[in-house]
Design an enzyme around this catalytic site. Structure first.
Site, mmCIF file in Angstrom:
data_model
loop_
_atom_site.group_PDB
_atom_site.id
_atom_site.type_symbol
_atom_site.label_atom_id
_atom_site.label_comp_id
_atom_site.label_asym_id
_atom_site.label_seq_id
_atom_site.Cartn_x
_atom_site.Cartn_y
_atom_site.Cartn_z
ATOM 1 N N SER A 232 0.826 -1.191 0.000
ATOM 2 C CA SER A 232 0.000 0.000 0.000
ATOM 3 C C SER A 232 0.868 1.252 0.000
ATOM 4 O O SER A 232 1.596 1.478 -0.958
ATOM 5 C CB SER A 232 -0.977 -0.042 1.171
ATOM 6 N N GLU A 353 -9.717 -5.448 -3.167
ATOM 7 C CA GLU A 353 -8.997 -4.423 -2.412
ATOM 8 C C GLU A 353 -9.912 -3.516 -1.582
ATOM 9 O O GLU A 353 -9.705 -3.323 -0.386
ATOM 10 C CB GLU A 353 -8.194 -3.539 -3.378
ATOM 11 N N HIS A 457 -8.003 -5.650 0.934
ATOM 12 C CA HIS A 457 -6.734 -4.915 0.990
ATOM 13 C C HIS A 457 -6.001 -5.261 2.278
ATOM 14 O O HIS A 457 -6.559 -5.181 3.359
ATOM 15 C CB HIS A 457 -7.036 -3.412 0.954
#
Length: 538
Positions: A232, A353, A457
């Site tokens: 990320s 995600e 995610h």
């Protein structure tokens, strides 16, 4: 009450959940050591089982069956006083043996969605090293992990690297770096020639990479074989180092997890949040923060307390790297022009995600996304003309939470990742993946949302690290997937190629061939409707 505005604020507050997967648990403060013993970079470094002599002094870590850990090692001077918003300076050498059995404090941040502990400690530039049990006379690959957290939360100590170190026979380094307003404040008053505002957090990461270059051999590592990897915001950091001239030569491979280099504005952030932004955008944000504090010079800003700065900057949310300092070009521009470090890359995303972020909305507001919310949020972001096309392509036929998540997964993550793969593969060996385990355990400290979380995610982190955020045991099949991923990641760190060890073959990217991890091979572009998103200019 405007529920949409409340939800937008809740996402700003909690975006780091998936971006980081960061939970802190009452970490101890670093030991104080301010005496100088004359250790220099030219001195010979060596190691015993629990003691390592680094270029700044001796550290004693923890020895366990099969691995060793050395926590809370300073890689730069505390960024306090006049060093707040300055490039990192060298850590002061120490005499005697420094206790390296406990992590240092996290960098300043507010409490997060899944239990992230707040911190007001600016003395936070420390790193952690995990090695196999025996590294004498070895030159093992080094894996340098950059944590996520939207550039405003998280810490290196969350990520226990035992399985990577033992299973892959590698050295793993994790670090803290300055976050939020402390790491990424851009303001004209801070541009004084030597220090370029806006990218102090990236400069911290570079300082830690130089520490690895100078000290890897002491731990049994090979300073000439370093793999930079992150998830990320950590993935976007990795992209940034691909584009940063001063990072060239400090790593030989890169792994980008859920941080595509070409990602731009993502709901609800039209100008970006954890993405690299133009200097003008970043400076407008910095000037607004300074005005909130009643400051128009650096001395005033440096005189404000940590809490004042966190409050004025909304917890440091929305701050991130900017072009013009460490980054002459954004990662997207660097990839488009081929002006980036030409090293082998693994790059990928998770199949679902954005479900993490919709779960954050639900957790903070107690409000479950409705059909009206779905339509309104898309209209708010895209405007009426494009929104009509999006709603026609993604008609609401089921759970609005899943529908909203799907739109943002496809547009902001999956198809952006595909574009990143295509640019990378023009210049370097590129291995693309999608983590696709739909039954990945949800984070232990987060309230389970009302909808299936799928391959959300940050869900892949528990397959690579011992992460206190994820305490649900993996099933036998998931443990096999974990072993497979650790094998891929560490073989790539060793050779620049993830193949071998009896694992399914992984071809280099050829335009649309994305390796499934935990799922069946599918047509990635079709599944995520990337042709449609290209037609909208995304």
């Amino acid at each position: 009450m405007d529920m949409r505005a409340t939800r937008r604020r809740s996402v700003r507050i909690t975006a780091a959940v998936g971006l980081a997967g960061a939970v802190a648990a009452g970490l101890a403060a670093p030991a104080t050591a301010d005496r100088i013993n004359g250790v220099t970079a030219d001195d010979t470094v060596h190691t015993t089982d629990d003691t390592v002599h680094t270029t700044r002094g001796t550290v004693r870590g923890t020895v366990a069956d099969g691995y060793r850990t050395f926590d809370g090692i300073p890689y730069a001077a505390p960024p306090v006083g006049g060093l707040r918003w300055a490039s990192p300076r060298p850590a002061k050498p120490w005499s005697g043996t420094r206790d390296a059995t406990r992590p240092a404090s996290e960098c300043p941040q507010t409490a997060g969605f899944l239990g992230d502990a707040p911190s007001d400690t600016e003395d936070c530039l420390y790193l952690n090293v995990t090695t196999p049990r025996n590294t004498r006379n070895k030159k093992l690959p080094v894996m340098f992990w950059i944590h996520g957290g939207g550039f405003y939360s998280g810490s290196g100590s969350l990520y226990g690297a035992r399985r990577l170190a033992e299973g892959g026979n590698v050295i793993v380094v994790t670090l803290n770096y300055r976050l939020g307003v402390f790491g990424f404040l851009a303001h004209p008053a801070l541009d004084d020639g030597a220090d370029k505002s806006g990218d102090y957090g990236l400069e911290d990461q570079q300082a830690a990479l130089r520490w690895v270059r100078d000290n890897a051999a002491a731990f049994g590592g090979d300073a000439g074989n370093v793999t930079l990897f992150g998830e990320s915001a950590g993935g976007m950091s990795t992209c940034s180092h691909l584009a940063a001239p001063a990072s060239a030569g400090l790593f030989q491979q890169a792994i980008i997890q859920s941080g595509p280099c070409t990602v731009a504005g993502q709901w609800p952030y039209p100008e970006g949040n954890w993405t690299v932004r133009p200097r003008a955008v970043a400076e407008r944000q910095g000037e607004a923060t300074a005005a909130e504090l009643g400051c128009d010079d650096v001395a005033c800003l440096r005189g404000k307390s940590v809490q004042d700065l966190l409050e004025a900057s909304d917890g440091g949310q929305g701050f991130g790297p900017a072009t013009g300092g460490v980054l002459p070009k954004s990662p997207a521009q660097a990839l488009a022009t081929g002006d980036f470090a030409h090293v082998p890359v693994i790059q990928g995303t998770t199949r679902d995600e954005h479900r993490t972020f919709v779960a954050a909305i639900e957790a903070f507001t107690g409000h479950t996304v409705t059909g009206a919310d779905y339509r309104q949020d898309i209209e708010d972001f895209f405007g009426p003309v494009k929104a009509k096309k999006v709603l026609a392509e993604y008609p609401l036929t089921g759970d609005p939470s899943i529908a909203l998540s799907t739109v943002w997964t496809d547009s902001a993550f999956s198809c952006t990742a595909l574009g990143t793969d295509r640019l990378l593969s023009e210049k370097v060996p590129t291995y693309a993946y999608e983590f696709a385990d739909e039954s990945a355990p949800w984070a232990s400290d987060g309230s389970a949302p009302s909808f299936p979380t799928g391959a959300f995610h940050a869900s892949e982190l528990q397959y690579l690290f011992d992460d206190s955020q994820f305490r649900t045991p993996l099933t036998a099949a998931q443990r096999r997937l974990s072993d497979q991923m650790i094998g891929y990641w560490t073989r790539f760190a060793r050779t620049g190629n993830p193949n071998g060890g009896g694992a399914p073959g992984w071809r280099t990217f050829d335009g649309n061939d994305v390796q499934p991890l935990g799922g069946e091979r599918r047509n990635f572009a079709d599944e995520h409707r990337c042709g449609f998103w290209r037609s909208l200019g995304r």
